[in-house]
Design an enzyme around this catalytic site. Structure first.
Site, PDB file in Angstrom:
ATOM      1  N   ASP A  45      -0.308  -2.646  -5.097  1.00 55.03           N
ATOM      2  CA  ASP A  45       0.198  -2.101  -3.356  1.00 55.03           C
ATOM      3  C   ASP A  45      -0.754  -0.713  -2.882  1.00 55.03           C
ATOM      4  O   ASP A  45      -1.197   0.222  -3.743  1.00 55.03           O
ATOM      5  CB  ASP A  45       1.793  -1.617  -3.431  1.00 55.03           C
ATOM      6  N   SER A  87       2.327  -3.778   4.075  1.00 54.49           N
ATOM      7  CA  SER A  87       2.660  -4.665   2.893  1.00 54.49           C
ATOM      8  C   SER A  87       2.774  -5.839   3.246  1.00 54.49           C
ATOM      9  O   SER A  87       3.329  -6.976   3.127  1.00 54.49           O
ATOM     10  CB  SER A  87       3.697  -4.033   1.525  1.00 54.49           C
ATOM     11  N   HIS A 305      -3.700  -4.240   0.704  1.00 55.03           N
ATOM     12  CA  HIS A 305      -4.370  -3.058   1.526  1.00 55.03           C
ATOM     13  C   HIS A 305      -4.890  -2.227   1.271  1.00 55.03           C
ATOM     14  O   HIS A 305      -4.192  -1.549   0.167  1.00 55.03           O
ATOM     15  CB  HIS A 305      -3.583  -3.247   3.008  1.00 55.03           C
TER      16      HIS A 305
END
Length: 366
Positions: A45, A87, A305
């Protein structure tokens, strides 16, 4: 016999020119690759190329596991509505193959539920697992088993886990199961659904039984950072999940998230980020070790991302490296994808984040 591929036709022409009446095609065309039986998807993440590069400035890291991959690509992460993803939208794209809005958990842009890969494969008899250093109801893991319009609906997400099709999970989040605002005991509901539950340690006295389900909730919310004593939880949970899931008759799907790389980026805290990245590296290594030994496992590593706009820059001279951040939020940069094992060829190139789901389905035949 008709040969449709260009390589085969070239081989046929070459052999004919030599006057050979018996055509031996061995070595002329690459044999079809066997479909993977298992898939391990590891999500860092907030992890971009700069975050991966921190491994080369970390004295505690002996080797970057990323160097072991065979195929590389990039994904575009823009969600259906906004310019930069969060997310929830990013993980919904991975889990269900659809673009949606930021904050969406397992629903499309119109808030309709979309089938997750966990739901899809569990109906076919495959075992499934989720591991995260966040709460298990946090955005990324939640997108693989739940359907709610807002990622902050943690108690609603938790209530969907007992009947979700997940067979193994490990992470934090006890407060969303046992000390809820509605008074419901979802921890007990998990036990009633067949889960052997543990809220004390990631340990068992004997190998896990494939005839049972297992859940480990080891913190009130997210797990502690590495700097606060989390230890080898992520590596141990990944290995435990693989050891359990590999016993399934039909194969397995496992998602592992290095959740707190993102949290270090949000805080512009390089030391936090780098230690979480190093920890994630160990889990990747474990997945690759299993895949290399097994021969039937596709390993994919990517991120939802990049967080923080991290740059590894020169300081006063080229003899030093200085970490700088451009934001406390997410960025819209392309995100790398790494793949290893049968089916890995499909993950080269540049494509949408939602294509990760479709490439997995195409490779496995699930």
């Amino acid at each position: 016999m008709f040969f449709r591929s260009a390589p085969a036709l070239r081989c046929l022409s070459a052999l004919s020119a030599l006057g050979l009446s018996v055509i031996l095609l061995a070595g002329c065309a690459k044999p079809a690759e066997t479909a993977p039986r298992n898939v391990i998807l590891l999500i860092g993440d907030g992890m971009g190329l700069a975050q991966i590069s921190t491994l080369y400035y970390n004295d505690t890291v002996k080797r970057s596991a990323f160097e072991r991959f065979e195929r590389f690509g990039y994904i575009k992460t823009q969600p259906a509505v906004q310019k930069v993803t969060d997310s929830a939208a990013g993980a919904t794209a991975f889990a269900s193959g659809v673009k949606t809005y930021n904050g969406a958990i397992g629903v499309d842009a119109d808030s309709n539920s979309v089938e997750t890969i966990v739901e899809r494969v569990s109906k076919e008899g495959l075992l499934t697992g989720l591991v995260a250093t966040s709460s298990i109801v946090h955005a990324t893991p939640a997108c693989f088993f739940a359907h709610v319009p807002a990622r902050s609906s943690y108690e609603d997400i938790a209530a969907q886990l007992p009947e979700s099709g997940v067979d193994f999970f490990a992470g934090g989040g006890t407060q969303f199961f046992a000390r809820r605002s509605d008074g419901r005991n979802v921890f007990q509901a998990l036990s009633d659904a067949g889960f052997v539950m543990d809220s004390t340690a990631l340990a068992t006295a004997a190998p896990l039984d494939n005839g049972k389900k297992y859940g480990f909730l080891l913190a009130p919310d997210g797990m502690p950072p590495m700097s606060e004593g989390r230890g080898s939880f992520l590596l141990d949970a990944t290995n435990m999940a693989i050891d359990y899931l590999r016993g399934g008759k039909e194969g397995f799907f496992l998602m592992v998230e290095g959740s707190q790389i993102d949290w270090g980026g949000h805080g512009n805290n390089y030391a936090y980020l780098a230690s979480e990245m190093a920890d994630f590296n160990t889990a990747i290594g474990a997945a690759l070790d299993f895949a290399a030994q097994d021969g039937h496992t596709l390993v994919i590593v990517t991120a939802d991302h990049e967080t923080g706009g991290l740059a590894l820059s020169t300081g006063a001279s080229y003899n030093e490296m200085k970490a700088t951040f451009s934001t406390g939020g997410h960025t819209g940069t392309l995100i790398p994808v790494f793949a290893y094992g049968p089916g890995s060829d499909a993950f080269s190139g540049i494509y949408e984040n939602s294509d990760i789901f479709h490439k997995i389905i195409a490779a496995t035949g699930w």
